[in-house]
Write a protein that holds these residues in place. Sequence first.
Motif, short mmCIF file in Angstrom:
data_model
loop_
_atom_site.label_atom_id
_atom_site.label_comp_id
_atom_site.label_asym_id
_atom_site.label_seq_id
_atom_site.Cartn_x
_atom_site.Cartn_y
_atom_site.Cartn_z
N LYS A 88 20.50 32.70 25.16
CA LYS A 88 19.24 33.22 25.71
C LYS A 88 19.18 32.87 27.19
O LYS A 88 19.71 31.84 27.60
CB LYS A 88 18.04 32.52 25.06
N PHE A 89 18.51 33.71 27.95
CA PHE A 89 18.37 33.46 29.39
C PHE A 89 16.97 33.79 29.85
O PHE A 89 16.29 34.63 29.24
CB PHE A 89 19.37 34.30 30.18
N SER A 90 16.56 33.17 30.95
CA SER A 90 15.28 33.54 31.55
C SER A 90 15.38 35.00 31.99
O SER A 90 16.47 35.46 32.37
CB SER A 90 15.00 32.68 32.77
N PRO A 91 14.24 35.74 31.96
CA PRO A 91 14.30 37.16 32.34
C PRO A 91 14.94 37.33 33.72
O PRO A 91 14.74 36.51 34.60
CB PRO A 91 12.82 37.57 32.38
N ASN A 92 15.70 38.37 33.84
CA ASN A 92 16.41 38.71 35.08
C ASN A 92 17.45 37.69 35.50
O ASN A 92 17.85 37.63 36.65
CB ASN A 92 15.43 38.94 36.24
N ARG A 93 17.84 36.82 34.59
CA ARG A 93 18.90 35.86 34.91
C ARG A 93 20.17 36.20 34.14
O ARG A 93 20.94 35.33 33.80
CB ARG A 93 18.47 34.44 34.55
N ASN A 94 20.31 37.46 33.82
CA ASN A 94 21.47 37.82 33.00
C ASN A 94 22.77 37.62 33.74
O ASN A 94 22.86 37.83 34.94
CB ASN A 94 21.34 39.26 32.51
N LYS A 95 23.75 37.18 32.98
CA LYS A 95 25.05 36.90 33.59
C LYS A 95 26.04 38.01 33.24
O LYS A 95 25.81 38.77 32.30
CB LYS A 95 25.57 35.57 33.06
N ALA A 96 27.13 38.01 33.96
CA ALA A 96 28.17 39.01 33.69
C ALA A 96 28.78 38.74 32.32
O ALA A 96 28.91 37.57 31.92
CB ALA A 96 29.25 38.92 34.76
N PRO A 97 29.17 39.82 31.59
CA PRO A 97 29.76 39.63 30.26
C PRO A 97 30.92 38.63 30.25
O PRO A 97 31.03 37.82 29.32
CB PRO A 97 30.23 41.04 29.88
N GLU A 98 31.77 38.68 31.29
CA GLU A 98 32.92 37.76 31.30
C GLU A 98 32.46 36.31 31.37
O GLU A 98 33.07 35.41 30.78
CB GLU A 98 33.85 38.00 32.51
N GLU A 99 31.37 36.10 32.09
CA GLU A 99 30.85 34.74 32.23
C GLU A 99 30.32 34.24 30.88
O GLU A 99 30.51 33.09 30.50
CB GLU A 99 29.73 34.75 33.27
N ILE A 100 29.64 35.14 30.18
CA ILE A 100 29.10 34.77 28.87
C ILE A 100 30.23 34.51 27.88
O ILE A 100 30.19 33.54 27.11
CB ILE A 100 28.13 35.87 28.37
N LEU A 101 31.24 35.35 27.94
CA LEU A 101 32.38 35.15 27.06
C LEU A 101 33.00 33.78 27.30
O LEU A 101 33.30 33.03 26.37
CB LEU A 101 33.42 36.26 27.28
#
Length: 491
Positions: free
Chosen positions: A36-49
């Motif tokens: 989960k992330f704070s709104p508008n703090r989404n990370k790039a898919p590679e970073e999440i992976l």
Amino acid sequence: MDAEKMDENEWKYHGEGNKSLVVSHSQRCVVLRFLKFSPNRNKAPEEILRHLQNIVDFGKHVMKQFFGEKYVHYGEVVQLPLDFVKQLCLKIQSERPESRCDKDLDTLSGYAMCLPNLTRLQTYHFVEHRPILCVEIKPKCGFIPFSSHVSQEIKHKVCRYCMHQHLKVANGKWKRLSKYCPLDLFSGNKQRMHFALKSLLQEAQNNLKIFKNGELIYGCKDDQDSLSDWNELARHLKPFFFPANGMVSGPHCTRTIIKELIHVITMTLLSSTDACRAGNMKTVPISRGRSYCEASAFSKELVRNGKNKMESSGLPRGCLLYKTLQAQMLDMLDIEGLYPLYNRVEQCLEEFPEERSTSQIDGPYNEAFYEKLLDLSTEDDGTEAFAFTKVQQYRVAMTAKDCSIMISLSPCLQDECSAQRPVVLASKSRFTFSVSVLDLDLKPYESIPHQYKLDGKIVNYYLKNVQAKDDPVMSNLFKENEDCTLVLHKV
Ligand SMILES: O=P(O)(O)O[C@@H]1[C@@H](OP(=O)(O)O)[C@H](OP(=O)(O)O)[C@H](O)[C@H](OP(=O)(O)O)[C@H]1OP(=O)(O)O
Ligand SMILES: Nc1ncnc2c1ncn2[C@@H]1O[C@H](COP(=O)(O)OP(=O)(O)OP(=O)(O)O)[C@@H](O)[C@H]1O
């Protein structure tokens, strides 16, 4: 898991914490754990992976060594169709507690972790069809700092959990103070453990949850919304503990059933069901620090009754509580001793940014990372290497201070016996059980300054608002008992 055939209708909301949200499959004993992330703090898919892979690796290569193979389920990273994740997110949104909605489920990367559903499973490979009871405990820090870097005497007397309670109630996070003290639970003394568990049942906060057949039946859904009726709990538990007799209901019956539950949890917590590699290593200083907390209601009651010996039987070496405590004690310097070392690391990283990857701050959390944690020296030789090691050990200790223990219990018959499955006895029933640990995500390096500030806040609040008002006679009585030390087995 067949990613092509994912159907959001087969999954339901299960629970969440501050950093992840969990959904469970309605038929199969698996869960998906999303970040989960704070709104508008989404990370790039590679970073999440990479983040998720780090969590899996940390469980597999590091925490498994500390806790033992059977206790740790690290799962695997899975890639899911984005459409499925989006639909799932919409489906569960209304069930999420309001207090957790400050963060959003990651619906953009398509990555999640797939884990066994520990509220429904006895072992990973075993699908259970019989009823199952599961108790989740977040025990928090079970020792009082022994570090000479501690600047406030109160930290050598009252544990962080008990001090923090006052700040949490003042901030409105919880309505009432809990009588739970982690030092009682980690004492290994059955009477103290019973008291700790009863206190958790009285005021569960986010430290206790009970599930029946995978459904939450007791504990906090939300800061505001909690299932905490003992009679209702006893009604759920009765078929597990008194399967054959028709005990009448009422307060006596409720108390008897709760006692049975507390007994069974204590026995499973003291059981040793696994060996681990770190069990052979010379871990943390033992017999150091105080084995009880002055603020614990149990300690106070003993003193009031004129008893001057605080029993601390010590935990059996193989049990999960012992292993959790050993990992927690990797915090040998306390945040006050650690913070200057963090600053040394920061300075080094400013000068040599490439050190961040050499020192594996952001992973990979592999065998080499684990090996570096084994250096337990506390003598500061002024080097950066010393600072890096202590910072990494602190992060592991913080992780162990915030993990949860899951105990699952399944009724079994007298003639059912298996070498692989331990059994715990209640007065009128018996259970096969398993104990696991969850939420073993390595705490971020960046949270260290926050820890330092929070520690100051907790202690200052306690000194100003609680200790100043405390009975001075009480603290004099405690002084007479100061010879009690933490009795752990030598390794
Ligand atoms: O600092 P603490 O002791 O309050 O622990 C935090 C927990 O609060 P608690 O006191 O258990 O109610 C807190 O739990 P809640 O969100 O309050 O349920 C988190 O577990 C937090 O960890 P993270 O930042 O999500 O990785 C925990 O933060 P860390 O200190 O483990 O980073
Ligand atoms: N493998 C699992 N099986 C069953 N339930 C699980 C599993 N993993 C997590 N849960 C449930 O989901 C809840 C939230 O999970 P978890 O503690 O991992 O979240 P978190 O956000 O990392 O927590 P924190 O607030 O401590 O950072 C847990 O308290 C537990 O009830």
